[in-house]
Design a protein around this motif. Sequence first.
Motif, short mmCIF file in Angstrom:
data_model
loop_
_atom_site.label_atom_id
_atom_site.label_comp_id
_atom_site.label_asym_id
_atom_site.label_seq_id
_atom_site.Cartn_x
_atom_site.Cartn_y
_atom_site.Cartn_z
N HIS A 108 0.84 -1.21 0.00
CA HIS A 108 0.00 0.00 0.00
C HIS A 108 0.86 1.25 0.00
CE1 HIS A 108 -2.76 3.10 1.33
NE2 HIS A 108 -2.10 3.21 2.47
N ARG A 109 1.88 1.31 0.85
CA ARG A 109 2.76 2.48 0.91
C ARG A 109 3.54 2.65 -0.38
NH1 ARG A 109 1.74 6.45 3.83
NH2 ARG A 109 3.94 7.05 3.71
N GLN A 110 3.76 1.55 -1.08
CA GLN A 110 4.47 1.59 -2.35
C GLN A 110 3.54 1.89 -3.54
OE1 GLN A 110 7.92 0.98 -3.55
NE2 GLN A 110 7.95 2.04 -1.59
N GLY A 111 2.27 2.14 -3.28
CA GLY A 111 1.35 2.49 -4.35
C GLY A 111 1.02 1.35 -5.28
N LEU A 112 1.19 0.12 -4.80
CA LEU A 112 0.93 -1.04 -5.66
C LEU A 112 -0.50 -1.56 -5.52
CD1 LEU A 112 4.33 -2.90 -5.15
CD2 LEU A 112 3.56 -1.66 -7.19
N ASP A 113 -1.35 -0.75 -4.91
CA ASP A 113 -2.76 -1.10 -4.74
C ASP A 113 -3.67 -0.29 -5.65
OD1 ASP A 113 -2.39 1.34 -3.56
OD2 ASP A 113 -3.20 0.79 -1.60
N GLY A 114 -3.07 0.43 -6.62
CA GLY A 114 -3.86 1.24 -7.54
C GLY A 114 -4.13 2.65 -7.06
N SER A 115 -3.64 3.01 -5.87
CA SER A 115 -3.96 4.31 -5.30
C SER A 115 -3.27 5.48 -5.99
CB SER A 115 -3.61 4.32 -3.81
OG SER A 115 -2.23 4.02 -3.61
N LEU A 116 -2.24 5.21 -6.81
CA LEU A 116 -1.50 6.29 -7.44
C LEU A 116 -1.75 6.39 -8.95
CD1 LEU A 116 1.94 5.96 -5.62
CD2 LEU A 116 0.12 7.60 -5.18
N VAL A 117 -2.68 5.61 -9.46
CA VAL A 117 -2.99 5.68 -10.89
C VAL A 117 -3.45 7.10 -11.23
CG1 VAL A 117 -4.53 4.88 -12.71
CG2 VAL A 117 -3.55 3.25 -11.10
#
Length: 398
Positions: A12-21
């Motif tokens: 999640h902190r690495q943005g691998l959950d789609g949050s930074l698309v």
Amino acid sequence: MTPETLREWWSHRQGLDGSLVGGSAAEVLAGTGWARSVGGSGPYLGLFARGRLTREAVDAAVARIEVHELPSARGCTYVLPAADFAVGLAVGAGVPEGELAAAGRHLGVTMAEIEELCAAVVDAAERAAGPLDPAALKVAVGSPVGNPVGNPVRDLGDAGRKRGIATTLPLALGLLQARGDLRRVPANGRIDQQRYGYVRWHAEPSDVDTARTELARRYFGWAAPASLKHFRWFSGLTAAAAKKAIGPLELKPVDGTDLLLPADLVAEFAEFTPAGRPHYALLAGIDGIHLLHRELARLIDPADAARPVPGGKAGAVPGAEADPPCHLIVDRGRVVGLWEFDPGAGRIEYRSFVTADAGLRAAVAETEAFVRDQLGDARSFSLDSPKSREPRLAALRG
């Protein structure tokens, strides 16, 4: 936290959950960490996985100097956002200085001759209409305008070549980049190939103590919970220097571990709830999800740790490796597979540690199209090639 929840937190902190698309290259790098670059596809793959950024968008950000490849932590090259240039330059400055000191001891190189060469290189870069590659720089610094008394680039002979330094020019280029006086520009605008020209620059590095603390602040924002040992690996600092760097941050310990958290993440960490559904990402083996800690076993389930390494030596298993043997497939921070790209076939070959569901197959197909159509290949580093990776490809096909 269970190991599974902790891995998902890191993901999640690495943005691998789609949050930074939808974020820009600079925003993604500022939020998740500098992207290690060794002439391979890692930065492109990481930015695509996190922000769905195309190669064209990343190259445009490089051209606008919103992000740039710089020698930084441990003197290694990373792609950084512009807001971090001053920190990156400062924390990487010790490496070229150390290389110059070694050249002085073993090759008779003096600081005076390197400073003379630096001045000539800066003059040549200021006179040039565009980037100069090393061959063109060597000619330019010996021109009558730049240096009337002769070319200041000195051949270091067989002794230098044995040490990997054929002339004094790389020593000067390293110092000038660390000082922010010279900027290395990709010859074709791409950051997955190691052909460069150099242009004049006017960047100002931070002072060293400030830079080290700012690096620590960024690091624990990207990688926490992490230990002092993890930070030392990433930064290259001694134990004493690392403790001094984190001193102003007031990091909080995670009960029962040697892991540390920034105070502003403690409540979020305690309240974090796993998503409970798969979210797959295909990443380079040197992606930050691994490299920020460089502790591969934390990302691998015990059941997968003893699987054979594709194309590896007899008995080699992922759980005993310092670094991944191939590119990674991750799901919520867990390594669930390994992959490589076959440019001849235009496809990804992979081995999944889990049943390949529709989500995994879609992630593979999406990344396969990105690599094939935009990158052409997914090299791990500059010397990687389809021929050198054939044993791994054959094992993955099998």
